[in-house]
Design an enzyme around this catalytic site. Sequence first.
Site, mmCIF file in Angstrom:
data_model
loop_
_atom_site.group_PDB
_atom_site.id
_atom_site.type_symbol
_atom_site.label_atom_id
_atom_site.label_comp_id
_atom_site.label_asym_id
_atom_site.label_seq_id
_atom_site.Cartn_x
_atom_site.Cartn_y
_atom_site.Cartn_z
ATOM 1 N N ASP A 1 -8.692 -0.557 -3.394
ATOM 2 C CA ASP A 1 -9.922 0.225 -3.435
ATOM 3 C C ASP A 1 -10.266 0.716 -4.838
ATOM 4 O O ASP A 1 -11.326 1.297 -5.034
ATOM 5 C CB ASP A 1 -9.880 1.399 -2.443
ATOM 6 C CG ASP A 1 -8.677 2.287 -2.664
ATOM 7 O OD1 ASP A 1 -7.924 2.048 -3.624
ATOM 8 O OD2 ASP A 1 -8.488 3.227 -1.863
ATOM 9 N N CYS B 1 -16.030 4.934 -1.640
ATOM 10 C CA CYS B 1 -16.255 5.126 -0.204
ATOM 11 C C CYS B 1 -16.272 6.612 0.151
ATOM 12 O O CYS B 1 -16.946 7.034 1.084
ATOM 13 C CB CYS B 1 -15.170 4.411 0.597
ATOM 14 S SG CYS B 1 -15.262 2.614 0.459
ATOM 15 N N LYS C 1 0.525 3.206 5.740
ATOM 16 C CA LYS C 1 -0.367 2.102 6.109
ATOM 17 C C LYS C 1 0.355 0.755 6.094
ATOM 18 O O LYS C 1 0.170 -0.070 6.998
ATOM 19 C CB LYS C 1 -1.561 2.042 5.154
ATOM 20 C CG LYS C 1 -2.544 3.179 5.337
ATOM 21 C CD LYS C 1 -3.769 2.973 4.455
ATOM 22 C CE LYS C 1 -4.732 4.133 4.622
ATOM 23 N NZ LYS C 1 -5.959 3.953 3.806
ATOM 24 N N ASP D 1 0.882 -1.173 0.000
ATOM 25 C CA ASP D 1 0.000 0.000 0.000
ATOM 26 C C ASP D 1 0.918 1.220 0.000
ATOM 27 O O ASP D 1 1.946 1.218 0.689
ATOM 28 C CB ASP D 1 -0.881 -0.011 1.274
ATOM 29 C CG ASP D 1 -2.097 0.894 1.150
ATOM 30 O OD1 ASP D 1 -1.922 2.069 0.766
ATOM 31 O OD2 ASP D 1 -3.204 0.433 1.444
ATOM 32 N N ARG E 1 -13.187 2.395 10.113
ATOM 33 C CA ARG E 1 -13.266 1.012 9.616
ATOM 34 C C ARG E 1 -11.911 0.325 9.497
ATOM 35 O O ARG E 1 -11.855 -0.899 9.467
ATOM 36 C CB ARG E 1 -13.929 1.003 8.243
ATOM 37 C CG ARG E 1 -13.103 1.767 7.193
ATOM 38 C CD ARG E 1 -13.916 2.134 5.991
ATOM 39 N NE ARG E 1 -13.130 2.805 4.965
ATOM 40 C CZ ARG E 1 -12.790 4.089 4.974
ATOM 41 N NH1 ARG E 1 -13.142 4.866 6.007
ATOM 42 N NH2 ARG E 1 -12.104 4.622 3.994
ATOM 43 N N CYS F 1 -13.808 -15.255 -22.546
ATOM 44 C CA CYS F 1 -13.277 -14.293 -21.563
ATOM 45 C C CYS F 1 -11.941 -13.728 -22.045
ATOM 46 O O CYS F 1 -11.058 -14.490 -22.471
ATOM 47 C CB CYS F 1 -13.094 -14.985 -20.220
ATOM 48 S SG CYS F 1 -12.278 -13.949 -18.982
HETATM 49 ZN ZN ZN Z 1 -12.393 -15.221 -17.138
#
Ligand code: ZN
Length: 272
Positions: free
Chosen positions: A123, A181, A79, A55, A66, A246
């Site tokens: 995040d 957030c 952090k 981080d 939180r 995919c």
């Molecule tokens: Zn996939």
Amino acid sequence: VIDRLSRQRVLPGVGRAGEDTLRAARVLVVGCGGLGAPVIQQLAAAGVGHLTLIDDDVVEASNLNRQTLFRAADIGARKATCAAAFARALAPDVDAVAVVDRVHVGNVRALVAAHDVVVDCADGLPTKYLLNDACVREDRVLVHGAATAWSGQWMLVAGARGPCLRCLFPELPAQDAVPTCRTAGIVAPTTGVVGSWQAALVLKWLWKSSASGGPLGESDPGADFHSVDVKRGQTRVLAVDADPACPACGAAPTLTAQRASDYEMPACEDDR
Ligand SMILES: [Zn+2]
């Protein structure tokens, strides 16, 4: 070590062998915020032998409702550094290493390849897609998680075979389509529920893949996408099938180069 892990060791199927499995494991936790807090606390407490905590952020006052790894005195500190110190203080036998950096196209493959399991506690959606694609490519297990306001989601991606996040959501959404957030708010129970599920999936996966067979029985972590609404008290499970088309885990993947431009969110729908 013996005293801390005694209640875990007596679980059917765990024992010393399960303890050894965790001690030998290398887990990368991307993000030391709201999701990272329960994940890091629980994996360190369980005796996962090596934790890399990445981080580049510093602790702010607005995190403290939180991000329960941090105290008021930590405001302004890194952090990752605080999180690693927390893990080592809780469990001195755990090798917790702080990396003050962001995950980006230039470092993601080496980081992912050096670990057995990657826990997505980031995040930002670009980072989540980057981790998904790198884990598919490097054949590493990814435990995805996300949380905003009262809602969250989690899913285990079992490496190259998929199914993966892009089987469900092939493209990054537009920037303004996703609440953050900062704007939508967040409460500790939401990150606590999602992060605890992520930690459970890590432990279950490690024990499942160990020689001892693990304590899983029929509670095998499958390729299910879970979503939770903490306010309404509802959890939904969606069984995910690997999509042959995919772009990450399909038969002809198109995202193998991991260019930075593959991970930019369109500014808004109207600009498309
Ligand atoms: Zn996939």
